[in-house]
Scaffold this motif. Sequence first.
Motif: not given
Length: 395
Positions: A388-392
């Motif tokens: 999720a952090a990478a996609r954000m």
Amino acid sequence: MTRIRGWCPSLYDPMASGDDLLVRVKPPLARLSAEQALVLAEAAGAAGNGRIELTQRANLQVRGLTAARLPGFVAALRGAGLADPDPGVERRRNLIPPPLPSPAAEALCRALEAVLAAAPAALPGKFGLALAEAAEPCPGADIMLRLAAGGVTLRLAGGEAVARSAAAEAPAAVARLIAALLDGPPGRMAQAVREQGAAALFARAGLTAGASPPPEEAPAGPPVGPSVGPSVGPSVGALAGGFGLGLPFGVMTVPALGELAALAAAEGDGSLRLTPWRSVLLPGVRRAAVPGLIDDPADPRLALRACPGSEGCASGRAPVRREALALLGLLRAPPPGLLHLSGCAKGCAHPGPAALVLVAEAPGRYALVRHGRAGDAPLAAGLSLAEAAARMEER
Ligand code: SF4
């Protein structure tokens, strides 16, 4: 006592929650004297679970009350002037004022409170008003008023149209809008706007709707986008009129409230102002630090919204507050706007849109929504916190 979906608790109408009883306290004009804050801290410490929540309506909530302790709690708060003696008036007393109102705003707030007190008992318990100074963002409400040059602008929830009124006429206009709402099918203003149109409701209240907000004004509504710093209005850190302290996830401990009261009495004007942005302002205080509260306007926790998730709600699929803090630790840069982690698709912590929304599917697993609400269709699902952090961080 039955928990009813969509119903709103008050001091006299506690709500059964997973944590015994919950009551909502509505300090008049979202303001407590230091003495009132100490009464609340003492009563909440004796009867509640040791924590006090600040809601997006600038109300306070105490959880963990038992039926045996409730009468003493109610008596203490009533005695301190923190509730109207009439339960019906108390239920309708839903007004979000500017945290540091000008004399004109304060006078209008008092007149609007009188309108709500005199409103028919049929008014839905969640119905509320908000008033903003001309240069401040207006929190979401059924009727949103903003002081403007030469008067007041009015907007209805769910509508873009704006009507204007002289300030002295605004309370009567609000009373007519309430009558127009109650004249239709039961429901809140957003529903009436969907079904009848804002222009028709304004017309029935004797107001003329403009097609769009006047160009000199920012659009009203909950702040979306940068949630840190002065762009969300007076909130955290050193301010023109005092100092603001943020509550992580809108929660403070009883001792923290006691410290705020002591600071207000010793260094400020003796009052605490509650904001709908989950912060407490201390007028006249130049610098303040309270353990557990946020004093830095750049603190990335100010960009977070998260419900208790599985740690306080039967519908929660993950401990979202803990995981929200873990997610912040994985981000290389602060979130590019409001970041909402929700225990399920209901999105209680932030019903409006946010720049990024993560909806829990299971502990450590989330669906991602961009520029939307928790109930919107996700762009991706089954993401770990690292994913999720990478996609954000993708633009
Ligand atoms: S969003 Fe879902 S999990 Fe969170 S408080 Fe609301 S109902 Fe509970």
